[in-house]
Design an enzyme around this catalytic site. Sequence first.
Site, short mmCIF file in Angstrom:
data_model
loop_
_atom_site.label_atom_id
_atom_site.label_comp_id
_atom_site.label_asym_id
_atom_site.label_seq_id
_atom_site.Cartn_x
_atom_site.Cartn_y
_atom_site.Cartn_z
N SER A 85 1.19 -7.20 -8.91
CA SER A 85 -0.10 -6.14 -8.94
C SER A 85 -0.69 -6.59 -7.36
O SER A 85 -1.40 -7.31 -7.36
CB SER A 85 -0.78 -5.91 -9.99
OG SER A 85 -1.12 -4.58 -9.79
N LYS A 136 3.86 -6.05 -16.73
CA LYS A 136 3.98 -5.23 -15.78
C LYS A 136 3.48 -3.78 -16.18
O LYS A 136 3.14 -2.90 -15.11
CB LYS A 136 4.51 -5.56 -14.63
CG LYS A 136 4.04 -5.26 -13.58
CD LYS A 136 2.76 -4.98 -13.08
CE LYS A 136 2.35 -3.76 -11.38
NZ LYS A 136 3.19 -3.79 -10.60
N HIS A 144 0.49 -2.78 -17.26
CA HIS A 144 -0.52 -2.91 -16.58
C HIS A 144 -0.86 -1.30 -16.10
O HIS A 144 -1.47 -0.65 -15.44
CB HIS A 144 -0.21 -3.78 -15.13
CG HIS A 144 -0.87 -3.73 -13.70
ND1 HIS A 144 -0.99 -2.85 -13.07
CD2 HIS A 144 -2.17 -4.22 -13.37
CE1 HIS A 144 -1.23 -2.80 -12.45
NE2 HIS A 144 -2.55 -4.03 -12.69
N ASN A 145 0.27 -0.86 -15.35
CA ASN A 145 0.22 -0.01 -15.00
C ASN A 145 -0.05 0.98 -15.69
O ASN A 145 -0.27 2.89 -15.02
CB ASN A 145 2.11 0.46 -14.12
CG ASN A 145 2.23 -0.59 -13.12
OD1 ASN A 145 1.26 -1.26 -12.66
ND2 ASN A 145 3.16 0.23 -12.37
N GLU A 205 -3.15 1.28 -15.78
CA GLU A 205 -4.16 1.85 -14.59
C GLU A 205 -3.39 3.49 -14.16
O GLU A 205 -4.56 4.23 -13.95
CB GLU A 205 -2.55 1.52 -13.51
CG GLU A 205 -2.40 1.64 -12.20
CD GLU A 205 -1.71 0.92 -10.86
OE1 GLU A 205 -1.55 0.07 -11.02
OE2 GLU A 205 -0.58 2.06 -10.16
C1 6PG Z 1 0.49 -2.63 -8.49
C2 6PG Z 1 1.42 -1.21 -8.43
C3 6PG Z 1 2.01 -1.29 -7.63
C4 6PG Z 1 2.28 0.45 -7.16
C5 6PG Z 1 3.05 1.10 -8.44
C6 6PG Z 1 2.57 2.63 -8.33
O1 6PG Z 1 0.50 -3.21 -9.62
O2 6PG Z 1 0.29 -2.77 -7.33
O3 6PG Z 1 0.23 -0.10 -9.84
O4 6PG Z 1 3.12 -1.59 -8.69
O5 6PG Z 1 1.17 1.08 -7.51
O6 6PG Z 1 4.16 1.85 -8.48
O7 6PG Z 1 3.18 3.56 -9.66
P1 6PG Z 1 3.35 4.87 -9.74
O8 6PG Z 1 4.45 5.73 -7.85
O9 6PG Z 1 4.10 5.80 -10.96
O10 6PG Z 1 1.25 5.62 -9.11
#
Ligand code: 6PG
Length: 470
Positions: free
Chosen positions: A131, A185, A188-189, A192
Amino acid sequence: MSETSYDFGMIGLGVMGRNLLLNMADHGFAAIGFDKDISKAALLESSATSDTVVKGVSTLAEMVQQLKRPRKLMMLVPAGPIVDSVIGDLLPLLEKDDIVIDGGNSHYTDTLARINYLKDKGIHFMGMGVSGGEHGARTGPSIMPGGDVEAWKELKPLLEAVSAKVNDEPCVAYMGKGAAGHYVKMVHNGIEYAIMQLISEVYDVLKQSLGLNNDELHEVFKKWNEGALQSFLIEISAAIFLNQDDITKDRLVDVILDKAGSKGTGKWTSQDAMNLPVSIPTIDMAVAMRDLSSYKEERVAAAALYKPKIKTVSNDREKVIAQLHDALYAAMIVCYAQGLSMLHKASAELQMEIPLKDVVRIWRGGCIIRSTLLETFTTAYKRDADLSNILLNKKVASLIKKTQNGLRKTVQRGAAGKIPVAGLSSALGYFDAWCSEKMPTNLIQAQRDFFGAHGYQRVDKEGSFHTEWE
Ligand code: 6PG
């Protein structure tokens, strides 16, 4: 360089692959990258720091031949069938004990299947979350490897060198067995998505209800980022409000369409939470709101039909801003709590042995959800490594107690003023239910038994009971 002399190979030289490989080279590792697209291989070489060892090639065989044994390679390609196709191409070129890492956002069940498939062939396959986006990949991401312990030991020095550092501690640690790296991960997302949704709702209230312009929004977010809300997502939000559009010369944020796409990791988090089951309603709501954002035409028609009239606030601006600060703070804690409680449950259910104390520690730097709050959570898990919900920690509880009023006021303001605050209100709803000694679920039990003879449990006796209700 002579043959078989590179330390690390990267498959896929897109933004993430190129930058992560260059980061390795910056730390003294001889790095070789492969991409079918020859221009990407060339870009890799031309963007390398001088005096580093970086080579770009356009056939997989060329790369594999030149790697030290056991070979260490990583794929950073789009999740899904491409990963399997690369594995298929790689297999005839590899030897026993070589290490292959999938550093993309693969679904953890795919990773598990790949681990088992490659284990039989003597290949160490590792699912690893990375990430931090483009900048993070080059200067220090948060890295979430899991699975093969032998591979982890082999890779540890390299991953520690390239990861972000907080107080000199590397933001990488072993995340647990099987597909734990990709699982962590994924969650984590999910967090996010949820935090981004909360920030967007607070922005909406500040803009629509309080009438703040972009300069004022910048100031509010900048100030927030200097205090308890300090986090990467608040920091970039502050910066976004200042960006000018080259075409219209207006602020860019105002000419961006209100539809957000997604690659699926948020949805996977929700889907898996429901399977476990564990409640993560703010993450679910963030996914739902992104989905709803894509129904633009329907929203336009609905707005014309229902004509929601937004209530503005003209006095008490500072007080309302302070409430919004607290609302965001409390709801952000709840988002982390939901994600971490999911990891706690999944770790047990899927026998992953995820060390939550290390998860929060390595999320302090490099990753998208890094924030000063993670320092508090790190202390909490140091005290109790098996905490089922971070909201049970006394320090965290004191933070929620101080700020929950702001969350309540903000949810009230949103509802009364017709500004959608579904993420914030889901956080509040979750929190209130989670700390209810008694939920109204007794009625649901009674209803289920009434119409379907599903049985119910009693407060005073063990066992399952049924009543002829009519
Ligand atoms: C990270 C982000 C990365 C990416 C995601 C966004 O941790 O660096 O999470 O993995 O930005 O793919 O996901 P979406 O396209 O589903 O918003």
